[in-house]
Design an enzyme around this catalytic site. Structure first.
Site, PDB file in Angstrom:
ATOM      1  N   ASP A 493     -12.607 -27.338  25.204  1.00  0.00           N
ATOM      2  CA  ASP A 493     -11.523 -27.901  25.184  1.00  0.00           C
ATOM      3  C   ASP A 493     -10.575 -27.536  26.856  1.00  0.00           C
ATOM      4  OD1 ASP A 493     -10.975 -29.578  23.072  1.00  0.00           O
ATOM      5  OD2 ASP A 493     -10.252 -27.883  21.959  1.00  0.00           O
TER       6      ASP A 493
HETATM    7  C1  NOJ Z   1     -10.546 -24.955  19.419  1.00  0.00           C
HETATM    8  C2  NOJ Z   1     -10.682 -26.439  18.820  1.00  0.00           C
HETATM    9  O1  NOJ Z   1     -10.440 -26.519  17.488  1.00  0.00           O
HETATM   10  C3  NOJ Z   1     -12.251 -26.601  18.902  1.00  0.00           C
HETATM   11  O2  NOJ Z   1     -12.386 -27.961  18.599  1.00  0.00           O
HETATM   12  C4  NOJ Z   1     -12.856 -26.582  20.347  1.00  0.00           C
HETATM   13  O3  NOJ Z   1     -14.154 -26.884  20.123  1.00  0.00           O
HETATM   14  C5  NOJ Z   1     -12.451 -25.102  20.641  1.00  0.00           C
HETATM   15  N1  NOJ Z   1     -11.276 -24.802  20.580  1.00  0.00           N
HETATM   16  C6  NOJ Z   1     -13.296 -24.454  21.822  1.00  0.00           C
HETATM   17  O4  NOJ Z   1     -12.316 -25.144  23.022  1.00  0.00           O
END
Ligand code: NOJ
Length: 803
Positions: A493
């Protein structure tokens, strides 16, 4: 140092010291009604949604010593006045002779002994009901009679959780809390005024109360210069008995137990629930006033978990692996599927986060063996948040069913979609079919998310069509190297490069999704679809292999100008784990490159606490990269040990046949193995956390964001399907272990498509991989696939590994 121990026989973790470095929690009920209970009895409860229908006021950020949401006080009548304390340790922090918090499957039981009284409180939500039960037993351990009062307390929040914390005028003027007589009992009723005729919270018990309180100022006393540690309200004989039409509202019931003789035990059951009206709540209230109904609800809950866990049980030479795979990991997977990333001690359950598309599709993969039909409904729901162009909404609110584009809308100049979200749907649908064999699911119709002005769906398509559009979206949505555009982000993200950047993660996820769907098309005998998808696969593989090899590893992105990110040419973020493991998972990497890339992971990213997601960390905010640079080096996605990608490395190593390394990676992050390292690790040792600080950070080894992480689902899959190798396939159950070469074997019991398979794996030659012989019910079977069915419904499978 440890703070407790695993009691596998009772399927519990027992906390023996309440001063854990952070609160350790457990979940009760589910999103329909429930929430979490911390190890000192505080609880955050909601019904249907923590953002818009929250019940208790629980402040995660407040100090651990403070009252949070709910608690319990005992009051001993002494010669010199009252002794008031909490058997939960918090909020009075009194000394104790014994403290145990039993973290069970769907329940928490706190047992403590202080001042000669033993208190046992079992906290749970009966399956399918909208009520939290607290089953309280108080025993006199002394040789003299003791006069004691039991005082449970609930503090309410406005149902709109964010409003509670952003509005101190309207909110308190609307909050109502009062008592309704109910024969010899008292029912406390609470609502914000506007909900009076539609939705009420209630709190009651099965013993008469002498008095009650509804207002925090009166309970704490001295204009709130009284404290939760010493609520002055409890130093008067009776509570005020006044209702509240405003303020910070509570339900407090004072139950005089009278004189408790030496050795005597009294039992009190409280109920906190929500119904449309008090009248609607009355039958449930009557039911759970009867302790027999409480006992049978707890038995039913235990029976549910017995059935759930019986789907897959393992016996390996590693006790920590057995403990996590047989009990705590499947439990955590159930919780992540239920709560997504919405509500935990770290996820505050406010705002638009809701249920994640990417997260949900990954979570469901691990619950399909135990609850396939629930999994199917969940996948249908996720499919309904896919857009007609094939891409998907990032998340949705479970109550309003409104989709959200997530954080992608926060940076105006970045694309407002994620390049991976829709592709995960292919993985979850294919996994559902592998588990159940129900190919008819592909022909079911599900609406796309796009709606007309009246909010009606504009178009629907079969599940097969949904998957085809997901793959077609990515096939077209490509950049200058022919690789998928990044959008706002991919799985990571926090890398938010300007428009035009390309993502190798999404390229590999697309490759993996194509592999799955090619297998499905072949199984269905659909040669045309198989060949079309094969062409798409070969096309992307060629682009990846042409553009992304950096010499020692694969790059992770190309930026908006076509420059590599995650390359030896970069100063920071040179090497990313997902670029390597996913090159193996997609099958795009040639065998030589796959080996080299995974060796680079071992050399540059592995640490004793787990594999870092990338290295070295960025050191300073740089808007070009976005979120990743908001963290100091070594934290979270910026060079931290982000745990979710660790099991992908485990799976990649099993695909390469490296059982020793796969197991090493698996074992080094097993939380059960952290039990004696809590002073460094800090989080619950019975569930996976999302992240551990990396070796560039001064707090190397410190975990955070436990419970709600994709780590749980993928570690369960990595352990059961890839190391132990018991893996559903379209044509049956495949047994393809990749284990440490030192193991002489292991056993697995797996229920699959209505049959039970008792699998015994022998490893006389001490290899990691390679099934050389399989015997099913006494008959030699060639290969390693057990076709479903058979006359008996319980089967003995023997497997020999060898060269
Ligand atoms: C937390 C998020 O819930 C998940 O969807 C994401 O892939 C990870 N962060 C990594 O950024």
């Amino acid at each position: 140092m440890n703070y407790g121990y695993f009691d596998d026989r009772h399927r519990e973790y027992v906390i023996t010291n309440p001063r854990t470095p952070v609160k350790w929690i457990n979940y009760i009920g589910n999103l329909g009604f429930g929430g979490f209970v911390d190890h000192t009895g505080g609880a955050l409860i909601c019904k249907g949604d923590p953002t818009f229908n929250r019940i208790t006021k629980y402040l995660q950020q407040a100090p651990a010593s403070e009252f949070k949401g709910e608690s319990l006080y005992l009051r001993i009548h002494g010669r010199d006045g009252y002794r008031v304390f909490s058997p939960f340790f918090v909020p009075t922090l009194d000394p104790y002779d014994l403290y145990e918090c039993h973290v069970g499957l769907g329940y928490t039981r706190i047992v403590s002994e202080s001042y000669g009284l033993r208190t046992e409180v079992t906290i749970f939500v009966p399956s399918g009901e909208a009520v939290e039960i607290r089953d309280i037993r108080v025993s006199n351990l002394t040789g003299e009679a003791v006069e004691v009062d039991v005082v449970p307390v609930v503090e309410y929040t406005h149902p709109n959780a964010l409003m509670q914390f952003t509005n101190a005028d309207w909110v308190p003027q609307t909050m109502v809390s009062k008592a309704e007589p109910d024969g010899e009992y008292t029912v406390m009723v609470q609502y914000p005024f506007m909900n009076r005729d539609s939705r009420v919270n209630y709190f009651t018990s099965n013993l008469p109360a002498s008095s009650y309180e509804t207002d925090r100022r009166r309970f704490l006393g001295a204009n709130e210069y009284g404290t939760w540690a010493k609520p002055l309200g409890l130093f008067a004989e009776r509570l005020s008995g006044a209702d509240s039409l405003r303020g910070d509202v509570l339900s407090v019931l004072l139950h005089p137990l009278g004189k408790l003789e030496p050795g005597a035990t009294r039992r009190l059951v409280t109920q906190l629930g929500q119904e449309a009206s008090l009248e609607a709540a009355r039958p449930g209230i009557r039911k759970y006033r009867d302790p027999v109904a409480v006992d049978s609800a707890l038995d039913e809950l235990k029976a549910y978990w017995e059935r759930y866990l019986s789907i897959l049980q393992v016996q390996t030479p590693d006790p920590a692996m057995n403990s996590i795979l047989n009990i705590h990991n499947p439990h955590q997977c159930y919780i992540t599927k239920n709560w997504s990333r919405y509500l935990s001690y770290y996820q505050l359950g406010m705002g638009s986060r809701g249920i994640g598309m990417r997260d949900g599709n990954q979570d469901v993969l691990a619950v399909l063996p135990a609850i396939p039909q629930e999994g199917r409904e969940f996948i249908r729901r996720l499919l309904s948040f896919q857009k007609a162009n094939g891409s998907a909404m990032h998340s949705y609110n479970p109550l309003s069913l409104e989709g959200s584009l997530g954080d992608s809308t926060e940076m105006e100049d970045r694309p407002h979609y994620y390049s991976d979200d829709h592709l995960w749907l292919v993985l979850s649908v294919c996994a559902y079919i592998k588990e159940t064999g129900e190919t008819a699911f592909l022909d079911e119709k599900v609406p796309f998310y796009d709606r007309d002005k009246q909010g009606q769906p504009l178009e629907e398509g079969t599940v097969r069509e949904h998957l085809a559009r997901a793959l077609a979206f990515t096939r077209k949505d490509i950049g200058r190297h022919g690789l998928p555009l990044l959008g706002f982000a991919d799985w990571n993200d926090t890398v938010n490069l300007p428009s035009g950047a390309e993502s190798l993660f999404s390229a590999h996820l697309y490759g993996r999704a194509l592999k799955e769907i090619i297998g499905l098309a072949e199984f269905l005998g659909d040669a045309a679809a198989a060949s079309e998808y094969r062409a798409a696969y070969v096309e992307m593989q060629a682009r990846v292999e042409d553009a992304a090899w950096d010499g020692e590893w694969y790059v992770m992105y190309f930026d908006q100008d076509g420059n590599p990110v995650g390359s030896s040419k970069n100063e920071k973020g040179k090497l990313h784990l997902n670029g390597q493991s996913w090159a193996v998972l997609s099958g795009f990497a040639s065998p030589e490159r796959a080996t080299r890339a995974m060796d680079s992971v071992e050399m540059h990213l592995n640490t004793r606490y787990g594999i870092k997601v990338s290295t070295p960390g960025f050191n300073g905010y740089d808007r070009t990269y976005g979120g990743i640079t908001t963290y100091p080096p070594g934290a979270k996605e910026n060079g931290g040990i982000f745990l979710h990608p660790n099991p992908w490395a485990v799976i990649a190593e099993t695909l390469l046949g490296n059982g020793d390394r796969a197991y090493q990676y698996y074992a080094q992050i097993n939380p059960a193995g952290k039990n004696d390292l809590i002073d460094i690790y800090e989080c619950e040792p019975y569930v996976y956390a999302q992240n551990i600080l990396g070796d560039e950070h001064p707090n190397f080894g410190l975990a955070r964001n436990s419970w709600l992480s994709g780590t749980s689902s993928w570690c369960y899959q990595a352990g059961t399907q890839w190391i132990l190798g018991v893996r559903p396939d379209y044509g049956g159950l495949r047994i393809d272990p990749c284990i440490p070469s030192g193991w002489d074997g292991f056993t697995v019991t797996r229920r699959f498509r209505g049959q039970v398979y008792n699998i015994v794996v022998h490893n006389p030659e001490r290899v990691s991989k390679g099934v050389i012989r399989m015997v099913v019910d006494g008959k030699e079977v060639s290969g390693n696939l057990i076709a479903p069915g058979g006359v008996a419904n319980e089967h003995r499978v023997e497997i020999w590994l060898g060269k």
